[in-house]
Motif scaffolding. Structure first.
Motif, PDB file in Angstrom:
ATOM      1  N   PHE A 171      45.825  29.297  -0.064  1.00 32.87           N
ATOM      2  CA  PHE A 171      47.241  29.062  -0.288  1.00 32.87           C
ATOM      3  C   PHE A 171      47.523  28.886  -1.765  1.00 32.87           C
ATOM      4  O   PHE A 171      46.854  28.099  -2.448  1.00 32.87           O
ATOM      5  N   GLY A 195      53.172  28.879   8.176  1.00 32.42           N
ATOM      6  CA  GLY A 195      52.674  28.340   6.920  1.00 32.42           C
ATOM      7  C   GLY A 195      52.923  26.848   6.795  1.00 32.42           C
ATOM      8  O   GLY A 195      53.225  26.174   7.772  1.00 32.42           O
ATOM      9  N   LEU A 196      52.785  26.340   5.595  1.00 33.65           N
ATOM     10  CA  LEU A 196      53.011  24.914   5.345  1.00 33.65           C
ATOM     11  C   LEU A 196      54.461  24.682   4.970  1.00 33.65           C
ATOM     12  O   LEU A 196      54.968  25.268   4.024  1.00 33.65           O
ATOM     13  N   LEU A 232      49.868  21.469  13.200  1.00 32.29           N
ATOM     14  CA  LEU A 232      48.975  20.601  12.440  1.00 32.29           C
ATOM     15  C   LEU A 232      49.825  19.901  11.390  1.00 32.29           C
ATOM     16  O   LEU A 232      50.536  20.549  10.630  1.00 32.29           O
ATOM     17  N   LYS A 239      58.949  18.781  -5.770  1.00 27.87           N
ATOM     18  CA  LYS A 239      58.780  19.472  -4.505  1.00 27.87           C
ATOM     19  C   LYS A 239      57.738  20.569  -4.651  1.00 27.87           C
ATOM     20  O   LYS A 239      57.778  21.346  -5.602  1.00 27.87           O
ATOM     21  N   THR A 240      56.825  20.621  -3.705  1.00 26.27           N
ATOM     22  CA  THR A 240      55.786  21.655  -3.714  1.00 26.27           C
ATOM     23  C   THR A 240      56.118  22.707  -2.678  1.00 26.27           C
ATOM     24  O   THR A 240      56.396  22.381  -1.525  1.00 26.27           O
ATOM     25  N   GLN A 245      52.279  22.365   9.528  1.00 24.23           N
ATOM     26  CA  GLN A 245      51.665  23.697   9.504  1.00 24.23           C
ATOM     27  C   GLN A 245      51.667  24.228  10.931  1.00 24.23           C
ATOM     28  O   GLN A 245      50.758  23.973  11.712  1.00 24.23           O
ATOM     29  N   PHE A 301      54.640  26.108  -0.827  1.00 24.78           N
ATOM     30  CA  PHE A 301      53.416  26.847  -0.549  1.00 24.78           C
ATOM     31  C   PHE A 301      53.731  28.288  -0.187  1.00 24.78           C
ATOM     32  O   PHE A 301      54.748  28.579   0.457  1.00 24.78           O
ATOM     33  N   GLY A 302      52.835  29.171  -0.575  1.00 27.67           N
ATOM     34  CA  GLY A 302      52.913  30.528  -0.080  1.00 27.67           C
ATOM     35  C   GLY A 302      52.494  30.563   1.382  1.00 27.67           C
ATOM     36  O   GLY A 302      52.020  29.564   1.929  1.00 27.67           O
ATOM     37  N   ALA A 303      52.669  31.703   1.998  1.00 28.93           N
ATOM     38  CA  ALA A 303      52.381  31.845   3.430  1.00 28.93           C
ATOM     39  C   ALA A 303      50.889  31.857   3.732  1.00 28.93           C
ATOM     40  O   ALA A 303      50.489  31.736   4.889  1.00 28.93           O
ATOM     41  N   GLY A 304      50.080  32.023   2.698  1.00 29.28           N
ATOM     42  CA  GLY A 304      48.639  32.010   2.894  1.00 29.28           C
ATOM     43  C   GLY A 304      48.055  33.403   3.008  1.00 29.28           C
ATOM     44  O   GLY A 304      48.726  34.340   3.475  1.00 29.28           O
ATOM     45  N   LEU A 358      49.876  17.695   8.134  1.00 27.85           N
ATOM     46  CA  LEU A 358      49.012  17.340   7.024  1.00 27.85           C
ATOM     47  C   LEU A 358      49.679  16.308   6.145  1.00 27.85           C
ATOM     48  O   LEU A 358      50.873  16.398   5.844  1.00 27.85           O
ATOM     49  N   TYR A 369      53.437  17.388   5.553  1.00 24.60           N
ATOM     50  CA  TYR A 369      53.694  18.807   5.750  1.00 24.60           C
ATOM     51  C   TYR A 369      53.454  19.170   7.210  1.00 24.60           C
ATOM     52  O   TYR A 369      52.599  18.581   7.878  1.00 24.60           O
ATOM     53  N   PHE A 424      57.176  21.757   3.847  1.00 30.53           N
ATOM     54  CA  PHE A 424      57.317  20.403   3.326  1.00 30.53           C
ATOM     55  C   PHE A 424      58.240  19.589   4.218  1.00 30.53           C
ATOM     56  O   PHE A 424      59.350  20.012   4.543  1.00 30.53           O
ATOM     57  N   GLU A 474      41.217  30.492   4.590  1.00 32.47           N
ATOM     58  CA  GLU A 474      42.596  30.818   4.247  1.00 32.47           C
ATOM     59  C   GLU A 474      42.917  30.179   2.905  1.00 32.47           C
ATOM     60  O   GLU A 474      42.544  29.019   2.653  1.00 32.47           O
TER      61      GLU A 474
END
Lengths: 114, 113
Positions: B90, A42-43, A88, B100-101, A37, B103-106, A90, A35, A45, B88
């Motif tokens: 998530f 945000g993260l 970053l 597939k994962t 970041q 993620f929200g913006a946090g 990950l 990932y 994929f 933070e």
């Protein structure tokens, strides 16, 4: 039990160079995920490797590539670095089968492109 | 398109107050749902997960989340905030197709003394 490890912790490169980031999954885990970041984004994929094969890829250009080795460790290569690649990175790993849905993350590699 | 929405990029609570972090997802099939926490300069740590068992999920550090299919929500709560909860958070959704994962913006949680 050792967690997911990533190296190096920090990496500083100049624009146009190549960067190689490494990840060692938890013992017994066969899948590795990458990932990005970036600040404010945000993260995102990047890539998913399972049993040595690339299984899925995020919306990133081809200069982001990687591979998974027979011991399930993985490398992420970023060619022709651009300033916006600073982020970053990950790595996460997961078990095979139903355990695949739960990812365990490493501490990350901070890539800075100048 | 599949998406995860976390309402509020920043949430501030007083120490001892209720923590409520909101997460909504879009999905036509039941997904797997997760909450992760990230402390500064560290990776993500799994707080809790929903995998189609009990709708109320208890996690580490006193956090819990409730899956509400009708509302497509998976909000994270903690009855009493501690200073150490500042981090933070998530919300993440894993879809079985392609594994597939997303993620929200946090949401950054601030805890005031």
């Amino acid at each position: 039990e050792a967690g997911v490890t990533q190296s190096p912790t920090h990496l500083i490169k100049t624009r146009g160079q190549q960067a190689t980031l490494r990840c060692s999954p938890i013992s017994g885990h066969t899948s590795v995920y990458w990932y990005q970041q970036a600040l404010g984004l945000g993260l995102q994929f990047l890539l998913w490797y399972d049993e040595g094969e690339e299984r899925n890829r995020g919306n990133f250009p081809p200069r982001f590539s990687g591979r998974q080795f027979p011991n399930y460790s993985s490398e992420l290569n970023v060619n022709a670095l651009e300033l916006e690649d600073s982020a970053l990175y990950l790595c996460a790993s997961s078990m095979p089968g139903q355990g695949r849905y739960e990812q365990y993350f490493g501490p990350g590699t901070r890539l800075t492109v100048t | 398109a599949q998406s995860v929405t976390q309402l509020g990029s920043h949430v501030s609570v007083s120490e001892g107050a209720l923590v409520l972090l909101r997460c909504n997802y879009s999905s036509s099939v039941p997904p797997y749902l997760f909450w992760y926490v990230q402390y500064p300069n560290q990776g993500l740590q799994l707080l809790l997960k929903y995998t189609s068992a009990a709708t109320l999920v208890k996690g580490i550090n006193g956090f819990e989340a409730e899956f509400k299919k009708s509302e497509t929500s998976f909000h994270l709560t903690k009855p009493s905030a501690h200073m150490s909860d500042a981090a933070e958070y998530f919300c993440a959704v894993t879809y079985t197709g392609g594994f597939k994962t997303i993620f929200g913006a946090g949401t950054r949680l601030f805890v005031k003394a």
